[in-house]
Design an enzyme around this catalytic site. Structure first.
Site, PDB file in Angstrom:
ATOM      1  N   SER A  44       0.803  -1.224   0.000  1.00 14.69           N
ATOM      2  CA  SER A  44       0.000   0.000   0.000  1.00 14.69           C
ATOM      3  C   SER A  44       0.843   1.284   0.000  1.00 14.69           C
ATOM      4  O   SER A  44       1.640   1.496  -0.892  1.00 14.69           O
ATOM      5  CB  SER A  44      -0.942  -0.073   1.195  1.00 14.69           C
ATOM      6  OG  SER A  44      -1.860   0.951   1.169  1.00 14.69           O
ATOM      7  N   ASP A  55      -3.201   6.127  -3.118  1.00 11.22           N
ATOM      8  CA  ASP A  55      -2.040   5.519  -2.476  1.00 11.22           C
ATOM      9  C   ASP A  55      -1.462   4.447  -3.404  1.00 11.22           C
ATOM     10  O   ASP A  55      -1.921   4.275  -4.535  1.00 11.22           O
ATOM     11  CB  ASP A  55      -2.376   4.969  -1.080  1.00 11.22           C
ATOM     12  CG  ASP A  55      -3.190   3.696  -1.149  1.00 11.22           C
ATOM     13  OD1 ASP A  55      -3.803   3.429  -2.201  1.00 11.22           O
ATOM     14  OD2 ASP A  55      -3.212   2.947  -0.154  1.00 11.22           O
ATOM     15  N   ASP A  59      -1.533   1.275  -3.785  1.00  2.33           N
ATOM     16  CA  ASP A  59      -2.317   0.186  -4.387  1.00  2.33           C
ATOM     17  C   ASP A  59      -3.724   0.642  -4.759  1.00  2.33           C
ATOM     18  O   ASP A  59      -4.605  -0.180  -5.030  1.00  2.33           O
ATOM     19  CB  ASP A  59      -2.349  -1.050  -3.480  1.00  2.33           C
ATOM     20  CG  ASP A  59      -2.994  -0.763  -2.136  1.00  2.33           C
ATOM     21  OD1 ASP A  59      -3.050   0.418  -1.736  1.00  2.33           O
ATOM     22  OD2 ASP A  59      -3.432  -1.727  -1.481  1.00  2.33           O
ATOM     23  N   ALA A  88     -10.618   8.437   8.028  1.00  2.00           N
ATOM     24  CA  ALA A  88     -10.198   9.794   7.717  1.00  2.00           C
ATOM     25  C   ALA A  88      -9.109   9.789   6.642  1.00  2.00           C
ATOM     26  O   ALA A  88      -9.043  10.669   5.786  1.00  2.00           O
ATOM     27  CB  ALA A  88      -9.693  10.486   8.974  1.00  2.00           C
ATOM     28  N   ASN A  89      -8.272   8.754   6.642  1.00  2.00           N
ATOM     29  CA  ASN A  89      -7.164   8.713   5.683  1.00  2.00           C
ATOM     30  C   ASN A  89      -7.588   8.348   4.266  1.00  2.00           C
ATOM     31  O   ASN A  89      -6.744   8.249   3.374  1.00  2.00           O
ATOM     32  CB  ASN A  89      -6.065   7.781   6.195  1.00  2.00           C
ATOM     33  CG  ASN A  89      -6.496   6.321   6.249  1.00  2.00           C
ATOM     34  OD1 ASN A  89      -7.447   5.924   5.585  1.00  2.00           O
ATOM     35  ND2 ASN A  89      -5.801   5.528   7.026  1.00  2.00           N
TER      36      ASN A  89
END
Ligand code: NG1
Ligand code: ZN
Length: 537
Positions: free
Chosen positions: A66, A284, A286, A381-382
């Protein structure tokens, strides 16, 4: 019976490195890529057991680390409905990965097969894929060795693909023919086509959007978008940045969703071309996570539109569609968050009459909680997240007899959203297409979207501790029960800050404890985080 000979030679070929303990955590196994070959061969073994246990249904294996640096890698198993491996099996993954020798491995397996009541005569089907990391190829080899030793029937190699595409494949492969026709062809091409078709339908009659900048984190998202973007370029011009997948060291380096969320600024490559008021998003490594951002038209200040903002946007829009379809008494929407959700977002949702649940960190917890609603919106949140429509909801929508053209349109839009939004797992690409649809329907730019609520200033810090497992939590990780007495001391600090909130939990993916803090001011949030971090270390 257990193919002892084949397993022995596979295991001898991929011996477990000494002095390393592997753990199947929140994101599967994750560590330096070159230490993972034995683990992958054993994941191959476990995938076959899992498939046999589930009557030959297709199991997925995704090889990725990731947002972590290029040198890391990892692997996780995907269950038949496209979900994360059932938690009760994580322990077996850890057990197999840590068998020190070939004979120990065989011993563990000999015990597991009766314990798990595996019927050896059942077939096994496995599909696997990997991201662009250089160690991926060797790990695929090791995985295949494990699969072959177990006599897996023709495992399917998807090559380099995104995590969500692999999940889509697994889910699609396990559908009966009739359901599969509705769902889409289980292949990468089938997925791209499904997204493009749903997006095109939803954008019909809408003015083409202004160009969207997409930072691909120099990862596999670039590969996927190179296929999808041309199909929708008339409706949504996409400017792809950070698409360098040939230089391994570029992956997630000074770019990507994690960079943006952590540093609260655009990646340099985006900053260079971004105009005030223009929206951009970062994936990100992946492509299962996305955050948006823009520069304020007035002062050029960076503004983040994170997973919480995406969740509130989606829940609001879908809620309105349900009302317009005349189904608000039938279909219940809920939002699932973690403790990391900004307090303002939770308040905003509740204020707008949307039920909110808080669950422990990790997509599997969010996913399961979201399944309990007719329509479950979940985002970390990310930027990990998606919107789930239950089977019952899809049936209700299909059977709904609208009483007006307005109801008809809203119902059709909801059905298209089911196709656009990945139902197995969060997909950065599918998620940003959803955001683009909503913005187009509302005729909003990022500024209007951002106006719903103002994030409380917050700070997330890592604290290195001797033993992170000494930290035990409860109440969806918001309170510490161990070490004893520590929570009371955290509370005492929190109480000194206006709108203060802080919690401490051990990371599931890194060897550290995380401290999160928010407060009414920037200085307050920083100070609160620092004080709690000092307490913990
Ligand atoms: P840990 O390391 O358990 O905090 C991190 C993220 C999770 C999730 C997982 C899986 C934070 C604070 N934590 O988990 O949200 O994304 O990685 O990748 O962002
Ligand atoms: Zn990811």
């Amino acid at each position: 019976q257990l193919p002892v000979h084949a397993l022995s030679s596979a295991s001898d070929k991929y011996p477990k490195p000494q002095g390393v303990a592997f753990t199947y955590g929140t994101a599967g196994f994750r560590t330096k890529g070159d230490t993972l070959e034995s683990t992958l061969s054993r994941i191959g073994i476990l995938a076959v057991l899992r498939s046999k246990k589930l009557n030959g249904q297709t199991i997925g294996v995704m090889i990725t680390a990731s947002h972590n640096p290029a040198i890391d890698n990892g692997a996780k198993l995907v269950d038949p409905r496209g979900e994360m491996l059932d938690a009760s099996w994580e322990h077996y993954a850890t057990l197999l990965a840590n068998a020190e020798t070939t004979s120990e491995l065989l011993k563990v397996l000999t015990g597991l097969i009766p314990e798990l009541k595996i019927d050896w005569t059942k077939p096994s089907r496995v599909v696997f894929g990997r991201d662009t990391r250089p160690s991926g190829e060797a790990l695929v080899k090791a995985l295949k060795a494990g699969l072959e030793a177990m006599g897996c029937d023709a495992p399917m190699d998807m090559g380099i693909t995104t995590t969500p595409c692999l999940h889509y494949m697994v889910k699609g492969s396990n559908l009966k023919q009739e359901a599969q026709i509705k769902y889409g062809v289980p292949s990468e091409q089938g997925y791209v086509q499904k997204l493009a078709t749903a997006f095109t339908k939803l954008m019909k009659g809408k003015t083409p959007a202004s160009p969207l900048i997409v930072d691909c984190a120099n990862g596999v998202g670039a590969v996927a978008l190179a296929k999808l973007a041309p199909l929708i370029s008339d409706i949504l011009p996409i400017r792809l940045l950070c698409t360098n997948t040939s230089d391994a060291s570029a992956l997630n380096h000074s770019c990507g969703a994690d960079y943006v969320k952590t540093n609260q600024k655009p990646p340099p490559a985006v900053q260079e071309v971004m105009e005030k008021g223009q929206r951009a998003c970062s994936l990100d490594g992946d492509a299962d996570r996305v955050v948006y951002y823009y520069l304020n038209p007035d002062d050029g200040k960076f503004r983040l539109l994170d997973g919480d903002k995406i969740a509130t946007l989606a829940a609001g829009f879908i809620g309105d569609l349900v009302k317009q379809a005349g189904l608000s008494d039938t279909l219940k929407i809920g939002v699932v968050q973690t403790a990391y959700a900004n307090g303002s977002s939770t308040q905003y949702l509740q204020h707008n009459g949307l039920p909110v649940r808080c669950v422990p960190t990790g997509v599997k917890h969010l996913h399961h909680a979201a399944e309990r609603y007719n329509i479950g919106v979940y985002f970390e949140a990310n930027g990990h997240g998606t919107v789930l429509f239950s089977e019952e909801t899809i049936d209700i929508l299909n059977a709904h007899e609208p009483r007006s053209p307005g109801q008809e349109t809203a119902t059709q839009h909801l059905l298209c959203l089911v196709d656009l939004i990945n139902q197995a797992v969060g997909d950065a690409i599918s998620d940003f297409l959803m955001v683009e649809v909503i913005l187009a329907h509302k005729r909003w730019g990022p500024v209007e979207w951002d106006q719903g609520y103002e994030d409380l200033p917050n700070r997330l810090v890592k604290v290195n501790v001797k033993n992170r497992f000494a930290f035990k939590t409860q109440d969806a990780e918001r309170r510490l029960v161990e070490p004893k007495g520590l929570q009371e001391r955290v509370d005492a600090i929190v109480n000194k800050f206006e709108k203060g909130r802080s919690f401490v939990r051990p990371s599931g993916t890194e060897d550290c404890v995380r401290v999160y803090a928010e407060a009414s001011t920037r200085v307050g949030a920083d100070e609160l985080a620092a004080q709690v971090a000092t307490l913990v270390s």
